[in-house]
Design a protein around this motif. Structure first.
Motif, short mmCIF file in Angstrom:
data_model
loop_
_atom_site.label_atom_id
_atom_site.label_comp_id
_atom_site.label_asym_id
_atom_site.label_seq_id
_atom_site.Cartn_x
_atom_site.Cartn_y
_atom_site.Cartn_z
N GLU A 66 -9.01 -16.34 -63.75
CA GLU A 66 -9.85 -17.29 -63.28
C GLU A 66 -9.33 -17.11 -61.80
O GLU A 66 -8.87 -17.87 -61.74
N PHE A 67 -10.51 -16.46 -61.26
CA PHE A 67 -10.01 -17.08 -59.34
C PHE A 67 -10.38 -18.15 -58.99
O PHE A 67 -11.53 -18.55 -59.54
N SER A 103 -13.53 -11.32 -65.07
CA SER A 103 -13.06 -11.88 -63.87
C SER A 103 -14.31 -12.99 -63.53
O SER A 103 -15.03 -12.73 -63.93
N THR A 104 -13.95 -14.37 -63.55
CA THR A 104 -14.65 -15.48 -63.01
C THR A 104 -14.11 -15.60 -62.00
O THR A 104 -13.18 -16.31 -61.32
N PHE A 105 -15.84 -16.14 -60.79
CA PHE A 105 -14.87 -16.52 -59.37
C PHE A 105 -15.79 -17.43 -59.50
O PHE A 105 -16.23 -18.02 -58.89
N GLN A 111 -8.86 -8.67 -54.68
CA GLN A 111 -9.33 -8.39 -56.12
C GLN A 111 -10.13 -8.47 -57.83
O GLN A 111 -9.57 -7.79 -57.99
N SER A 112 -10.44 -9.30 -57.31
CA SER A 112 -11.49 -9.46 -58.26
C SER A 112 -12.23 -8.02 -58.34
O SER A 112 -12.65 -7.55 -59.25
N ARG A 113 -12.90 -7.23 -57.05
CA ARG A 113 -13.52 -6.20 -57.41
C ARG A 113 -12.82 -4.90 -58.27
O ARG A 113 -13.20 -4.30 -58.73
N ALA A 128 -8.79 -12.61 -52.36
CA ALA A 128 -9.43 -12.45 -53.56
C ALA A 128 -10.57 -11.57 -53.88
O ALA A 128 -10.41 -11.50 -54.80
N LYS A 143 -19.03 -10.96 -63.65
CA LYS A 143 -17.77 -10.36 -63.13
C LYS A 143 -17.21 -10.33 -65.23
O LYS A 143 -16.38 -9.68 -65.23
N ASN A 144 -18.22 -10.48 -65.65
CA ASN A 144 -17.44 -10.69 -66.63
C ASN A 144 -18.85 -9.71 -68.31
O ASN A 144 -19.55 -9.29 -67.74
#
Length: 523
Positions: free
Chosen positions: A398-399, A446-448, A423-425, A420, A55-56
């Motif tokens: 960054e999650f 975002s990074t997970f 929110q990323s989605r 988590a 997702k970057n």
């Protein structure tokens, strides 16, 4: 060794062209629609840490050119110089060898042929000190007369140990309470002293030089309180983590643990500075933490750049800071144990890479360290996530999530992980609203980072990951990540101001400082 600064490489110009043609208008939603394997392509497993980078705002062409930048800058050679024990902290003429603090004792036998072949003497010293320190930690851990441990330190002598003790609460001795005092603000120390008794408290004074203003002010006040309350036997109730053994002895402390000038403060939780961690979780678990960090060291040292997680994260940081112009990164841990992770990472990254000149002292034409900030994300969702979704600035997030937990409330963790993921989605997808007020632009990166469990080993690994990431970004930017001259001027002026507060002498001060001095001295 002489390095090639990032903006002096052909790859830098190629990245600028890629940003102009592909990066500026890159759309994550379209990227996922066009490539069903995007998650697999931009995911990576490292020791104890799985990273989803999909997702970057990158594609294969950008990723390849970023990797080429790392090659052209000589990141591998710089990394190898650090692991060899070369002097890479050039402004202070010091080696940078925090990795040696977690090199296993089993490596002593074959060190002559291995990665530490030039460092057998230092490695022997590390394990001799570690053994003595862990023996002492175990003694304190089993001493029923000691119920409270008060760590007095600041910066790296506080942030790492405090963060780790909180994170590893599941493993902490239940018959001990741990307190951390860092600020010279007397409210902090006073609050702790109200909770403890002299006969059952151990004070750890953590200062490499045993001269740090804040630490020694707190240490002297703690000693005065101890004596005023009838405390006896300073040697039993005070321990020093310092290189200045003589000053500690003059203070009345007989038990000291040393560390070396090649251990920077913000990289020191693996050394004697980690004594409160060792007391809290015990020698075996402390060694597990070292082993987790060592596993990440080996990953960083041996994996090719394309499969090297610290390198991949650092390259993203450069892409965002220098091409997209993003000025900050929010760290969002979905685990309450990691609630001091952001503060720890602030020092690690901003003190290391908050520099405006390269290693030759030349002014840089580009930005370096972003602002690192955040909160435990369940709280953050009801505080600053509004800005992440709808604010005018794009802020990479960054999650950090943990798959398994130790508590017996599975429904809670189910909801936490769902948030988590959601929110990323949501950051990526956004939401359309013609009226505007409910419009979320999406396409926010975002990074997970995912841990199976939060254990000493996994905590060690993720902290070492962040250390090496900072090393790589500093290497690309051509700066020295291991000095911190920016904190010195304020310390010098503070001594002058302390004298002026006593005397009232405002000669030579600017009008603002003189006016504030007068206000502060007014009856």
């Amino acid at each position: 060794m002489r390095r090639c600064r990032c903006d002096h490489t052909p790859a830098w110009g190629a990245l600028r062209a890629l940003y102009d043609t592909q990066g500026r208008d890159f759309d994550l939603r379209q990227a996922f629609s066009a490539d069903v394997r995007r998650f697999e392509c931009f995911s990576l497993q490292a020791p104890h840490v799985f990273a989803d980078l999909s997702k970057n705002l990158i594609n294969v062409a950008v990723q390849d050119q970023l990797l080429e930048l790392a090659h052209q800058c000589g990141v591998q050679a710089h990394r190898d110089a650090m692991f060899r024990g070369d002097v890479i902290n050039t402004t202070e003429q010091r080696r940078v060898m925090h990795f040696l603090l977690r090199y296993p004792a089993t490596g002593l036998a074959d060190a002559a042929q291995g990665a530490t072949k030039n460092l057998t003497k230092e490695l022997g010293q590390v394990h001799a000190t570690l053994s003595v320190m862990l023996t002492y930690a175990d003694m304190v851990r089993h001493d029923e007369g000691i119920t409270d441990i008060v760590n007095i330190g600041i910066g790296g002598s506080d942030l790492g140990p405090q963060m780790a003790v909180l994170a590893l609460d599941e493993f902490v001795a239940q018959n001990k309470r741990f307190h951390f005092v860092s600020s010279v603000d007397g409210h902090e120390l006073s609050q702790v002293l109200r909770q403890v008794q002299p006969e059952s408290t151990l004070f750890l004074i953590a200062s490499k030089s045993f001269t740090t203003l804040e630490t020694m002010t707190n240490a002297r006040s703690a000693k005065a309180w101890f004596e005023a309350k009838g405390g006896r036997d300073i040697a039993r109730h005070f321990c020093a983590l310092t290189s200045n053994v003589e000053a500690a002895r003059e203070f009345g402390i007989g038990t000291t643990f040393d560390f070396w000038d090649w251990v920077g403060g913000r990289y020191s939780m693996w050394s004697a500075i980690g004594l409160p961690i060792a007391i809290a979780i015990g020698p075996e678990r402390f060694r597990e933490m070292l082993a987790g960090a060592h596993a990440m060291d080996e990953h960083f040292r041996n994996e090719p750049l394309e499969r090297n997680l610290p390198v991949r994260l650092a390259l993203l940081d450069v892409w965002y800071r220098n091409f997209h112009g993003f000025g900050s990164r929010s760290v969002a841990p979905y685990h309450s144990g990691l609630r001091r992770m952001q503060a720890y990472l602030q020092q690690l990254e901003m003190e290391s890479n908050g520099k405006r000149v390269d290693e030759e002292g030349q002014a840089l034409p580009y930005a370096t360290s972003p602002v690192i900030w955040g909160e435990p994300a369940a709280n953050g969702q009801h505080a600053y996530f509004q800005m992440l979704h709808q604010g005018s600035d794009v802020i990479p997030v960054e999650f950090i999530a943990v798959k398994k937990v130790s508590h017996s409330l599975p429904e809670h963790h189910h909801k936490l992980l769902a948030n988590a993921l959601a929110q990323s989605r949501a950051l990526m997808l956004g939401q359309q609203d013609a009226g505007g007020h409910r419009h979320l632009p999406g396409n926010r990166p975002s990074t997970f980072l995912l841990l199976d469990e939060l254990t000493p080993a996994s905590l060690g690994a993720i902290i070492a990951l962040q250390e090496h990431r900072v090393f790589v970004t500093g290497s690309l930017w051509g700066i020295n990540s291991f000095d911190q001259w920016g904190v010195e001027l304020g310390k010098v002026l503070a001594k002058d101001m302390e004298q002026r507060l006593d005397s009232g002498n405002a000669d030579g001060l600017d009008a603002s400082s003189a006016g504030l001095l007068k206000k502060l001295r007014a009856k």
